[in-house]
Enzyme design. Structure first.
Site, PDB file in Angstrom:
ATOM      1  N   HIS A   1       0.774  -1.748   3.184  1.00  0.00           N
ATOM      2  CA  HIS A   1       2.104  -1.820   2.686  1.00  0.00           C
ATOM      3  C   HIS A   1       3.346  -1.590   3.789  1.00  0.00           C
ATOM      4  CE1 HIS A   1       5.169  -2.445  -0.580  1.00  0.00           C
ATOM      5  NE2 HIS A   1       5.794  -1.274   0.020  1.00  0.00           N
TER       6      HIS A   1
ATOM      7  N   TYR B   1       1.730  -2.505   8.080  1.00  0.00           N
ATOM      8  CA  TYR B   1       1.583  -4.044   8.299  1.00  0.00           C
ATOM      9  C   TYR B   1       0.301  -4.027   9.431  1.00  0.00           C
ATOM     10  CZ  TYR B   1       6.084  -4.508   6.125  1.00  0.00           C
ATOM     11  OH  TYR B   1       7.041  -4.554   5.193  1.00  0.00           O
TER      12      TYR B   1
ATOM     13  N   HIS C   1       6.604  -8.002  -4.264  1.00  0.00           N
ATOM     14  CA  HIS C   1       5.985  -6.960  -4.971  1.00  0.00           C
ATOM     15  C   HIS C   1       4.916  -7.567  -5.908  1.00  0.00           C
ATOM     16  CE1 HIS C   1       7.389  -2.878  -6.722  1.00  0.00           C
ATOM     17  NE2 HIS C   1       7.486  -2.634  -5.443  1.00  0.00           N
TER      18      HIS C   1
ATOM     19  N   ASP D   1      16.236   4.470   2.288  1.00  0.00           N
ATOM     20  CA  ASP D   1      16.077   4.563   0.810  1.00  0.00           C
ATOM     21  C   ASP D   1      14.418   4.912   0.769  1.00  0.00           C
ATOM     22  OD1 ASP D   1      15.061   1.836   2.215  1.00  0.00           O
ATOM     23  OD2 ASP D   1      14.648   1.570   0.050  1.00  0.00           O
TER      24      ASP D   1
END
Length: 318
Positions: free
Chosen positions: A55, A58, A104, A278
């Site tokens: 995730h 990669y 997702h 983030d």
């Protein structure tokens, strides 16, 4: 219980560690030990497991994805390209748009509503972290056969999760598509796209340089939901013989995120931000390490000061 410090790790080289349960292969675990010159602490092992996951790194597709950067034609319109939270394109008169699409898939298969909803929440934060105001979302979806019972289980929750989270944020869903094909049975593709608008001078990057900068973590308190999601869940193949990992699906709070959007834009306006990142699927490990590595120095993180929703969490699980 002995705290697993770096000193303790060096003194207990043969201690068993759950590297396989965290999604690491044996050769990867051995490489970690070679890099550190000792076994990793529990917290270090957890950090490696999420940052080296499919995730986040990669690792199976980067050889292909790299071509998008290598073969991209030169363009004065592209203000920010590969490597940041989202791309930014000049649209004239000092304005720019930023957009990104992200999947997702496996979380949505396990918990359709929350899996899809937090997909929207995550992609909105990517746009916000670029300095833009999110203005709209989209959702290209792929499911198995339309008449299959499992499609009927997954689809309603996914659609409701995308629509519900976007509505709570005040973001219209301006388009999407749904394709049914048996090849997606048991592995639906749930993609969320967000678009944002900004002035050129409002662009912010995930890079913080200079010493003495204060690192501020804000948003929801850290809980047990989502832990293990990117290191194991995002790359797992599902079958009926395995238990589902429901705790690995994050639970979103769109009303809190709406407040964070307005708060963050206000902080940007006051020119108080050196760099911003983030928290994605790898949480603190991802946000802190990427922000520091893209800058000019390191970062000291006091995990004891992280606001917790679950007081039983240890540093390796936060």
């Amino acid at each position: 219980m002995t705290l697993d410090t770096t000193k303790h790790a060096a003194q207990t080289p043969e201690a068993e560690q759950p590297w396989a349960e965290l999604g690491l292969k044996q050769d990867e675990y051995e490489r970690i030990r070679a890099i550190l010159g000792r076994r990793p602490t529990g917290a270090e092992l957890a950090m490696y497991s999420v940052m080296w996951s499919e995730h986040c790194s990669y690792k199976s597709s980067k050889v292909h994805l790299r071509q998008f950067g290598d073969k991209a034609p030169e363009s004065d319109a592209l203000l920010v390209g590969i490597g940041e939270n989202a791309g930014v394109v000049d649209v004239g008169q000092g304005y720019a748009v930023t957009f990104k699409v992200e999947s997702h898939n496996h979380p949505s298969y396990i918990e359709p509503y929350q899996g899809a909803a937090t997909g929207v929440g995550g992609i909105v934060r990517d746009i916000l972290a670029m300095g833009a105001r999110p203005v709209a979302v989209m959702d290209p979806l792929r499911f198995g056969a339309a008449d299959h019972p499992d499609t009927k289980r997954v689809l309603p929750g996914v659609v409701a999760g995308i629509g519900g989270y976007g509505n709570c944020l005040g973001l219209p869903n301006i388009g999407g598509e749904v394709v049914f094909d048996p090849c997606y049975q048991g592995n639906p593709l749930v993609n969320a796209l967000c678009v944002g608008v900004m002035k050129h001078e409002d662009i912010h990057l995930a890079k913080a340089s200079g010493s003495g900068n204060k690192v501020i973590l804000y948003g929801a308190r850290t809980g047990g939901d989502g832990i293990g999601g990117v290191s194991v869940l995002a790359s797992e193949t599902f079958d009926d013989s395995k238990p589902t990992k429901r705790p690995a699906v994050q639970v979103g709070d769109p009303f809190q995120e709406k407040l964070l959007i307005e708060c963050t834009l206000e902080v940007f306006k006051e020119d108080l931000v050196e760099g911003i990142q983030d928290l994605g699927g790898a949480g603190l490990s991802c946000a802190t390490s990427e922000l520091a590595s893209a800058g000019s120095g390191g970062m000291r993180v006091e995990l004891d000061t992280v606001p917790l929703r679950d007081s039983s969490l240890s540093p390796r699980r936060s």
